[in-house]
Design a protein around this motif. Structure first.
Motif, mmCIF file in Angstrom:
data_model
loop_
_atom_site.group_PDB
_atom_site.id
_atom_site.type_symbol
_atom_site.label_atom_id
_atom_site.label_comp_id
_atom_site.label_asym_id
_atom_site.label_seq_id
_atom_site.Cartn_x
_atom_site.Cartn_y
_atom_site.Cartn_z
ATOM 1 N N VAL A 92 0.826 -1.207 0.000
ATOM 2 C CA VAL A 92 0.000 0.000 0.000
ATOM 3 C C VAL A 92 0.860 1.258 0.000
ATOM 4 N N ALA A 93 0.310 2.303 -0.605
ATOM 5 C CA ALA A 93 0.809 3.666 -0.412
ATOM 6 C C ALA A 93 0.065 4.218 0.793
ATOM 7 N N GLU A 94 0.800 4.864 1.703
ATOM 8 C CA GLU A 94 0.197 5.199 2.995
ATOM 9 C C GLU A 94 0.584 6.594 3.453
ATOM 10 N N LEU A 95 -0.410 7.291 4.024
ATOM 11 C CA LEU A 95 -0.183 8.527 4.762
ATOM 12 C C LEU A 95 -0.855 8.381 6.118
ATOM 13 N N SER A 96 -0.299 9.040 7.131
ATOM 14 C CA SER A 96 -0.883 8.945 8.465
ATOM 15 C C SER A 96 -0.901 10.308 9.143
ATOM 16 N N PRO A 130 -3.978 0.331 -1.963
ATOM 17 C CA PRO A 130 -3.210 -0.799 -2.510
ATOM 18 C C PRO A 130 -2.656 -0.432 -3.882
ATOM 19 N N VAL A 131 -1.351 -0.659 -4.078
ATOM 20 C CA VAL A 131 -0.689 -0.217 -5.306
ATOM 21 C C VAL A 131 0.264 -1.287 -5.820
ATOM 22 N N SER A 132 0.626 -1.141 -7.074
ATOM 23 C CA SER A 132 1.741 -1.902 -7.633
ATOM 24 C C SER A 132 2.831 -0.874 -7.888
ATOM 25 N N ALA A 133 3.606 -0.589 -6.863
ATOM 26 C CA ALA A 133 4.538 0.542 -6.921
ATOM 27 C C ALA A 133 5.926 0.074 -7.341
ATOM 28 N N PRO A 134 6.444 0.618 -8.436
ATOM 29 C CA PRO A 134 7.829 0.310 -8.811
ATOM 30 C C PRO A 134 8.788 0.978 -7.836
ATOM 31 N N PRO A 135 10.019 0.508 -7.746
ATOM 32 C CA PRO A 135 10.988 1.163 -6.863
ATOM 33 C C PRO A 135 11.101 2.642 -7.207
ATOM 34 N N GLY A 136 11.208 3.468 -6.202
ATOM 35 C CA GLY A 136 11.305 4.904 -6.442
ATOM 36 C C GLY A 136 11.193 5.684 -5.164
ATOM 37 N N SER A 137 11.337 6.990 -5.286
ATOM 38 C CA SER A 137 11.222 7.888 -4.135
ATOM 39 C C SER A 137 9.887 8.623 -4.242
#
Length: 280
Positions: free
Chosen positions: A131-135, A191-198
């Motif tokens: 997942v991509a997440e913010l809190s 939920p994501v399919s995130a490639p490596p990165g910043s």
């Protein structure tokens, strides 16, 4: 010149109020008849009356109003004060409405006691998810504290993920982590399919839930209380105990919150007896 009654109508105030302002020296009549004592006012005095009422409605006492007017507050400064007070009042109204919705939801929870929909609870395994997440922190689990935090947080994570060009592969979800001081860390995830990165968001893998008790909640999350309590009763009555954090999966989120569909998930395990076997 206008009589005190006419001036009151023009200024949208009461005659009693004008007499009081005269008595304390805040707004003197332009003329007082020495024989009858009748007060008369000029149209130009409406300007001062408008300022008196506006500043008083900002929450200042009449003594403070006098001090402010004596300092010759400009129209621009007065507009600024009014805008600030309006923002405060709007925030207060929003908080009061949220509190009212919370009370109504709690009453609905009470009304449903003894009529729990336990047949709708399902047990299942939840696979791990990237997942991509913010809190962000909320003061408590109360709806009036969670709502103002979670809604902007979801909007922001959606914006950032879209700007990063990362693909969302499943409905968004939220979970909450209690803090020692009684506050709650609200986590919003896509939920994501995130490639490596910043990225300007966290990318983490939520672990699998080997056994989750789940139920579908239909409607706004402000009214989620009865559904969560149905789930709690089912868990206890069927010999399970909760062992992890609850997750909320946003299956359907149209603009009308009454049409929302949310799956609630609580990680559970079976109670064990003294000989180590599970309870039935």
């Amino acid at each position: 010149m206008f009589s005190i009654g006419d001036f009151a109508r023009l200024g949208l105030v009461s005659v009693r109020m004008l007499r009081h302002y005269d008595a304390i020296g805040l707004l003197r009549p332009a003329h007082v008849d020495p024989v009858t004592g009748y007060r008369s006012y000029q149209a130009a005095q409406l300007s001062r009356l408008n300022r008196i009422v506006a500043i008083k409605d900002l929450g200042f006492t009449l003594e403070q109003v006098r001090a402010i007017l004596d300092e010759k507050v400009s129209t621009e400064e007065l507009h600024g004060m009014v805008r600030m007070r309006r923002a405060q009042l709007e925030a207060q109204i929003s908080a009061d409405l949220a509190r009212l919705r919370s009370v109504e939801a709690r009453l609905r929870t009470i009304e449903t006691e003894g009529h729990m929909r336990t047949a709708e609870v399902l047990l299942k395994r939840v696979p791990p998810v990237l997942v991509a997440e913010l809190s962000a922190r909320a003061a408590s689990y109360e709806g009036e504290d969670i709502g103002p935090v979670i809604k902007p947080l979801f909007q922001e994570i959606c914006r950032r993920v879209d700007a990063a060009g990362v693909s969302v592969v499943a409905p968004g979800l939220a979970y909450y982590v209690p803090e020692e001081d009684g506050s709650v860390m609200v986590h919003t995830c896509l939920p994501v399919s995130a490639p490596p990165g910043s990225y300007d968001f966290d990318v983490v893998e939520l672990p699998a839930i080997e056994l989750a008790a789940t139920i579908i909640h239909q409607g706004a999350m402000e009214a989620v209380g009865p559904t969560f309590q149905t789930l709690a009763h089912w868990i206890e009555e069927h010999g399970y105990r909760s062992i992890g954090l609850a997750r909320e999966i946003s299956l359907h989120c149209p603009e009308n919150e009454d049409e929302w569909v949310t799956e609630l998930q609580i990680e559970v395990s079976q109670h064990t007896t003294s000989n180590g076997t599970g309870s039935s």
